[in-house]
Write a protein that holds these residues in place. Structure first.
Motif, mmCIF file in Angstrom:
data_model
loop_
_atom_site.group_PDB
_atom_site.id
_atom_site.type_symbol
_atom_site.label_atom_id
_atom_site.label_comp_id
_atom_site.label_asym_id
_atom_site.label_seq_id
_atom_site.Cartn_x
_atom_site.Cartn_y
_atom_site.Cartn_z
ATOM 1 N N ASP A 16 -2.306 -0.152 -6.229
ATOM 2 C CA ASP A 16 -1.332 0.907 -5.960
ATOM 3 C C ASP A 16 -0.086 0.713 -6.839
ATOM 4 O O ASP A 16 0.128 -0.375 -7.396
ATOM 5 C CB ASP A 16 -0.966 0.815 -4.466
ATOM 6 C CG ASP A 16 0.071 1.824 -4.029
ATOM 7 O OD1 ASP A 16 0.070 2.953 -4.559
ATOM 8 O OD2 ASP A 16 0.880 1.486 -3.140
ATOM 9 N N ASP A 18 3.503 2.435 -6.007
ATOM 10 C CA ASP A 18 4.783 2.425 -5.295
ATOM 11 C C ASP A 18 4.840 1.343 -4.228
ATOM 12 O O ASP A 18 4.031 1.312 -3.303
ATOM 13 C CB ASP A 18 5.042 3.804 -4.690
ATOM 14 C CG ASP A 18 5.150 4.847 -5.781
ATOM 15 O OD1 ASP A 18 5.908 4.615 -6.734
ATOM 16 O OD2 ASP A 18 4.455 5.869 -5.700
ATOM 17 N N ASP A 151 -2.637 -2.429 -1.549
ATOM 18 C CA ASP A 151 -1.746 -1.323 -1.211
ATOM 19 C C ASP A 151 -0.684 -1.848 -0.246
ATOM 20 O O ASP A 151 -0.877 -2.896 0.388
ATOM 21 C CB ASP A 151 -2.540 -0.186 -0.541
ATOM 22 C CG ASP A 151 -1.883 1.175 -0.716
ATOM 23 O OD1 ASP A 151 -2.326 1.937 -1.591
ATOM 24 O OD2 ASP A 151 -0.908 1.465 0.024
ATOM 25 N N ASP A 152 0.440 -1.125 -0.147
ATOM 26 C CA ASP A 152 1.475 -1.542 0.816
ATOM 27 C C ASP A 152 1.232 -0.945 2.201
ATOM 28 O O ASP A 152 1.785 -1.441 3.186
ATOM 29 C CB ASP A 152 2.881 -1.154 0.322
ATOM 30 C CG ASP A 152 3.030 0.338 0.104
ATOM 31 O OD1 ASP A 152 2.161 0.923 -0.569
ATOM 32 O OD2 ASP A 152 4.003 0.916 0.620
HETATM 33 MG MG LIG Z 1 2.406 2.438 -2.136
#
Ligand SMILES: [Mg+2]
Length: 209
Positions: A16, A18, A151-152
Motif C-alpha cells: 500500500d 498511504d 496495508d495500514d
Molecule cells: Mg493506506
C-alpha cells in the motif's frame, strides 16, 4: 493486470502507499491548513478528523471527501516517504516482484506514479477502490510462489485474508502519531511499524516454499 509484470516463478509483494510507503496524514494535514482547516489526530479515521479551527464537530463528510479528492488531484506531491521503506523494497525486489496497490482516485495516477519514482519507489502501480482482497487475490493467482501483502487498514487485511488466506499479511502504520490510534488484529495479521523489521519479515515469508 498484465503490465504489472508479475512473474509466475517469482514471489510477489503487494504494498500500500498511504501510511505505509508515505506519511499521508502528515501531508494531508498540511494541505488542509492551506484551506484554513485542521486535521485532529484523535482517532484512526480520515474525514471524521477534519475540523474548522475551534469547532467541536468535524467537517461535513461530503466536504471532507471533496478535499480528499482535491488533495489527490494535486498529486500529494509533498508527501514524505516512510523512513526505511525504499531500502526495504529495494532488498525485497531482488527476490520478488513488487506491485504497489493504492486506493486512490483515478486522477491521482500520474502524480502518484511520479511521487513513487521521485522517492526510489518506482514499481508498477495499480489503482483500486474498495476492499483490497479481490485485486490482491487476482494478482496472487498469477504466481506459483509465495505472496505477501502490507496495508495500514485492518479492513483491507481482513479482505485479503478472506479472498486468499495463503497470502502472508502484515499491518504497518508509518506515522508515529497514528501508531497508538490504529486498531490492530495481531491474532490475524502481524503488526510491524518499523520498515527494517517489516522488510526482513516480508523477505522471510516470501522465501518460504
Ligand atoms: Mg493506506
Amino acid at each position: 493486470m498484465g503490465r504489472l509484470g508479475i512473474d509466475r516463478e517469482r514471489p510477489l509483494f503487494i504494498v500500500d502507499v498511504d501510511e505505509v510507503l508515505g506519511l499521508f496524514m502528515a501531508s494531508f494535514g498540511v494541505f488542509l491548513q492551506g484551506h484554513g482547516l485542521e486535521l485532529r489526530l484523535d482517532r484512526y479515521a480520515l474525514f471524521q478528523n477534519i475540523y474548522a479551527p475551534g469547532a467541536a464537530e468535524h467537517l461535513d463528510l461530503a466536504e471532507g471527501r471533496r478535499l480528499f479528492d482535491e488533495f489527490f488531484r494535486r498529486g500529494c506531491a509533498d508527501m514524505e516517504p516512510a523512513p526505511g521503506a525504499a531500502e526495504a523494497l529495494r532488498r525485497i525486489s531482488r527476490q520478488a516482484t513488487v506491485v504497489v496497490l493504492s486506493n486512490a482516485p483515478a486522477p491521482a495516477r500520474l502524480g502518484r506514479a511520479r511521487w513513487l519514482g521521485r522517492h526510489g519507489l518506482d514499481y508498477p502501480l495499480m489503482l483500486s477502490s474498495g476492499p483490497k482482497g479481490p485485486p490482491a487475490a487476482a494478482m496472487a493467482a498469477r504466481t506459483t510462489r509465495r505472496c505477501a501483502f502490507v496495508d495500514d487498514l485492518v479492513s483491507n487485511l481482513d479482505s485479503v485474508a478472506e479472498a486468499d488466506p495463503g497470502v502472508a499479511r502484515f499491518q504497518h502504520v508509518a506515522d508515529v502519531r497514528l501508531q497508538p490510534l490504529a486498531p490492530a488484529a495481531p491474532d490475524r495479521h502481524r503488526r510491524i511499524d518499523d520498515w527494517t523489521e517489516l522488510g526482513e519479515a516480508v523477505a522471510a515469508s516470501l522465501a518460504e516454499r
